[in-house]
Design an enzyme around this catalytic site. Structure first.
Site, mmCIF file in Angstrom:
data_model
loop_
_atom_site.group_PDB
_atom_site.id
_atom_site.type_symbol
_atom_site.label_atom_id
_atom_site.label_comp_id
_atom_site.label_asym_id
_atom_site.label_seq_id
_atom_site.Cartn_x
_atom_site.Cartn_y
_atom_site.Cartn_z
ATOM 1 N N SER A 87 0.827 -1.207 0.000
ATOM 2 C CA SER A 87 0.000 0.000 0.000
ATOM 3 C C SER A 87 0.855 1.248 0.000
ATOM 4 O O SER A 87 1.962 1.263 0.562
ATOM 5 C CB SER A 87 -0.900 -0.007 1.241
ATOM 6 N N TYR A 115 -2.227 -0.161 10.070
ATOM 7 C CA TYR A 115 -2.403 -0.737 8.730
ATOM 8 C C TYR A 115 -1.123 -0.599 7.914
ATOM 9 O O TYR A 115 -0.637 -1.560 7.317
ATOM 10 C CB TYR A 115 -3.563 -0.042 8.012
#
Length: 333
Positions: free
Chosen positions: A127, A152
């Protein structure tokens, strides 16, 4: 070829599986169908895939080690496209254990399955969140990413590190893909574009964080799929270098950004969506949220050099495609 696509009921996994099936490939899709967002949306995506004779689906929790071991013992995969993960920056503030189970435990289980079966190539979703609050733009895979601003992001960086160790120790070819704000038809309801469309069509105000002073490298789903499938055929070896400069590696390991290389102002995105919907938004301006960043911007030179592809879908075209799907899916005129 036979592909394992994890997260096949998810946004990116669904589109990848569909494209492979349209190309005549065999796809086994797995997903745990959790309720982080609408399970019905996930089932509706799967309904689009089950019409293909070469698609097989298994409901499976990748954090279950025995179940994953059994999956790899009973099936042979040429390539594994690991898109399954617990997504979302803000949800990681509320439910950190979900990220440990889905993004760390499950990832190691997948790596172990690939190692045992000697899979030709593992491609996994990382990501743009790994860049945290980096001030240097555009973000390059050569940049240090040692200061994540959300759990995350930390799990995604951990994925890259763990993958490198498996590539180094077991000569397992792995490729990590840092996706930049993916959007499009069949998208996730927790993403800004979908949330904005919901609110605008229902006459509710939209929450605009940091008072609208934010920029995102919005990347259309078809560009993501094209990039992933090209990279899947670009298998790294021990001579592959990470990025283009100093971060060399003696492992069969590589990293790429996949982004549109054109950051868009949040207010501009809202304006395009208003035009596509034919409705104006009521805006509720708010401060920056914890774990969020001001800007994302992908340096895609490594991707261009390796596979000859750069995402290029204009935001106007991509939002129009999303809007058409959104209105049809929700039965709105």
């Amino acid at each position: 070829m036979t592909y394992l696509v994890t997260g096949a009921a998810g946004f990116i996994g669904y589109h990848l599986a569909k494209k492979l099936l349209e190309q005549g490939e065999e796809v086994l899709g797995v997903d745990n169908l959790n309720d982080y967002y609408s399970v019905q949306l996930k089932r509706d995506r799967l309904d689009q895939l089950t019409s293909f004779p070469k698609f097989c689906f298994k409901k499976l929790d990748l954090a279950d080690r025995e179940a994953v071991d059994s999956l790899f013992q009973n099936h042979d995969f040429d390539t594994v496209l690991h898109m399954a993960a617990q997504a979302g920056v803000r949800y990681s503030l509320e439910n950190p254990h979900a990220y440990v189970d889905s993004n760390l435990v499950a990832f190691v289980n997948i790596l172990e399955g690939c190692r045992a079966q000697k899979v030709a190539h593992l491609v996994y979703a990382s990501s743009s969140s790994v860049y945290g609050a980096n001030k240097k733009v555009p973000f390059s895979v050569d940049d240090p990413v040692d200061h994540p601003v959300s759990l995350y992001a930390a799990t995604k960086k951990a994925n890259e590190l763990i993958a490198h160790s498996y590539s180094h120790l077991y000569d397992l070819p792995t490729t990590g893909l840092r996706f930049f704000t993916v959007y499009g038809p069949w998208g996730r309801p927790d993403m800004a574009l979908y949330k904005f469309a919901d609110a605008i069509t229902q006459g509710r105000p939209i929450d605009v964080y940091n008072h609208g002073d934010m920029r995102r490298d919005f990347t259309y789903i078809d560009d993501i799929v094209e990039g992933v499938l090209r990279v899947a055929k670009h298998i790294p070896n021990a001579d592959t270098r990470v990025g283009s400069k100093s971060l060399g590696s003696q492992a069969a390991y590589q990293l790429f950004n996949i982004g549109n290389h054109q950051p868009v102002e949040l207010e501009s995105l809202i304006s395009v969506l208003e035009s596509c919907l034919g409705q104006s938004a009521k805006k509720n301006y708010l401060p920056m949220q914890p774990g969020d960043v001001l800007e994302t911007y992908a340096d895609i030179e490594s991707l261009r050099t390796a596979v000859g592809f750069c995402p290029s879908t204009p935001i106007e075209e991509g939002v129009q495609q999303f809007t058409q799907w959104y209105l049809q899916y929700h039965g709105k005129p």
